[in-house]
Design a protein around this motif. Structure first.
Motif, short mmCIF file in Angstrom:
data_model
loop_
_atom_site.label_atom_id
_atom_site.label_comp_id
_atom_site.label_asym_id
_atom_site.label_seq_id
_atom_site.Cartn_x
_atom_site.Cartn_y
_atom_site.Cartn_z
N MET A 73 101.03 54.73 -14.31
CA MET A 73 100.03 54.05 -13.48
C MET A 73 98.82 54.96 -13.23
SD MET A 73 98.76 51.68 -11.53
CE MET A 73 99.99 50.44 -11.17
N PHE A 120 102.09 48.12 -10.13
CA PHE A 120 101.62 47.25 -11.20
C PHE A 120 101.47 45.81 -10.72
CE2 PHE A 120 103.34 50.76 -13.72
CZ PHE A 120 102.31 50.94 -14.63
N GLN A 136 102.85 41.11 -13.41
CA GLN A 136 103.99 41.55 -14.21
C GLN A 136 104.57 40.39 -15.02
OE1 GLN A 136 106.79 43.23 -11.46
NE2 GLN A 136 105.20 44.33 -10.33
N LYS A 179 97.34 47.52 -14.25
CA LYS A 179 96.82 48.27 -13.12
C LYS A 179 95.83 47.38 -12.37
CE LYS A 179 95.06 52.78 -11.74
NZ LYS A 179 94.78 54.17 -12.17
#
Length: 358
Positions: free
Chosen positions: A177, A236, A239, A317
């Motif tokens: 990340m 995150f 997803q 991100k």
């Protein structure tokens, strides 16, 4: 026998979790102290021996017939690369983390990536990794568990069948990340918890019958329910997680174990048993064939299936440009009228939602 093992494990767990209370009475006052066995927050449980995994990969890379054992990883790399093509964007700088022998890099085209960094724990695998023409390639020997990249330097991070050997998976996701730019993409494939359940069960039953106990011979794999939590914990957004199963037939359990060794996927758990008795292996092979063996319709020969569960994950991100979910209750069509959606669209009329619909 199973009941005795269960009772023994219960007694050990109770002994480990028991609080030690020390009471002292002084002039009518009682003071107590307690010590509890607990790990500190964000501590890492080292399940895998990374040095052993490096040796296994180097041994697999230096085999003369190393190409013979790429069939499974190449197939999964091909399926993962197909998901890359679904993203209609060209990435300036990408990282293939745990690239192996280029199981996915060989399918990445210059239409998707300008510069590709290949990274792996094994120098021999890294040297053998293949790429396509037209892409600038940089190779780095990196440990997937402790790698470091410049913050906000990558547009894309991809990993194919490597992260299931990482001890600190939350820390690995966090480093990925940090290395991504805003609106960067992380995509990976790992083995899931149901992988090789046939082999695991057969070895356990054989050891119970021959040795009176069991020891781990198949490394633990991540469950799909945990992947989403780990991605969310790392920060995150948007997803996508799904699973796939690949079932491969082998003449016997021994060919399966030989191929796992050739893939560099042998057990690397720290508490693994380094030796299996011959009669235990023979018993496990017989149990495997008895419980899971199948017959080919073409020639009537027997084979044993081996299941590989693959977990695919995609995370982005966060960035202000990404789509946001609409506010709750802002819909214009009630779900109760979904059966006449065509009629509603033609009329182009708004349906007012009641409190019951919200």
């Amino acid at each position: 026998m199973i009941l005795k093992i269960h009772q023994c494990l219960q007694q050990q767990l109770l002994a480990c979790s028991k609080k030690m209370l020390v009471c002292k009475s002084t002039k009518g006052q009682i003071s107590t102290s307690s010590s509890v066995l607990a790990l500190p927050p964000n501590s890492v449980m080292y399940v895998f021996d990374r040095n052993a995994k490096l040796l296994q990969r180097e041994r697999a890379a230096k085999a003369e017939d190393v190409n013979v054992y790429d069939y499974l990883k190449d197939e999964i790399g091909y399926r993962l690369s197909d998901r890359v093509f679904d993203i209609k964007r060209k990435f300036n700088k990408a990282l293939d983390l745990g690239c192996g022998r280029g199981h996915i890099s060989k399918y990445i085209l210059n239409d998707s990536v300008d510069e590709l960094i290949l990274a792996d724990l094994s120098p021999s695998w890294l040297e053998q990794a293949q790429t396509t023409e037209g892409i600038k390639v940089v190779k780095k020997v990196l440990d997937e568990e402790e790698f470091s990249m410049e913050p906000n330097s990558l547009d894309f991070v991809i990993s194919c069948l490597s992260l299931h050997w990482v001890n600190d998976l939350p820390g690995c996701f966090q480093r990925i990340m940090n290395s991504l730019k805003k609106d960067g993409v992380f995509m990976a494939a790992v083995f899931g918890g149901d992988t090789l359940y046939e082999l695991r069960g057969s070895l356990q039953l054989a050891e119970l019958e021959r040795d009176g106990g069991i020891s781990p011979h198949i490394s633990p794999f991540t469950e799909i329910r945990d992947i989403g939590s780990l991605l969310t914990r790392a920060g995150f957004a948007m997803q996508t997680i799904d699973t796939d199963e690949i079932v491969i037939g082998y003449p016997s359990m021994f060919e399966l174990m030989w191929d796992l060794k050739g893939m560099g996927e042998s057990n690397a758990a720290r508490n693994r048993s380094l030796h299996l008795k011959r009669d235990t292996l023979l018993a496990a092979s017989a149990i495997y064939d008895q419980l899971y063996g199948k017959i080919k319709e073409e020639d009537g020969s027997r084979y044993i299936p081996a299941t590989f569960q693959i977990i695919y994950m995609v995370g982005w991100k966060p960035d202000a440009s990404q789509p946001k979910p609409i506010e709750r209750g802002s819909g214009e069509i009630s779900l109760k009228d979904i059966y006449r959606i065509d009629e509603i669209v033609k009329q182009k009329t708004k349906v007012k939602l009641t409190d019951e619909d919200k």
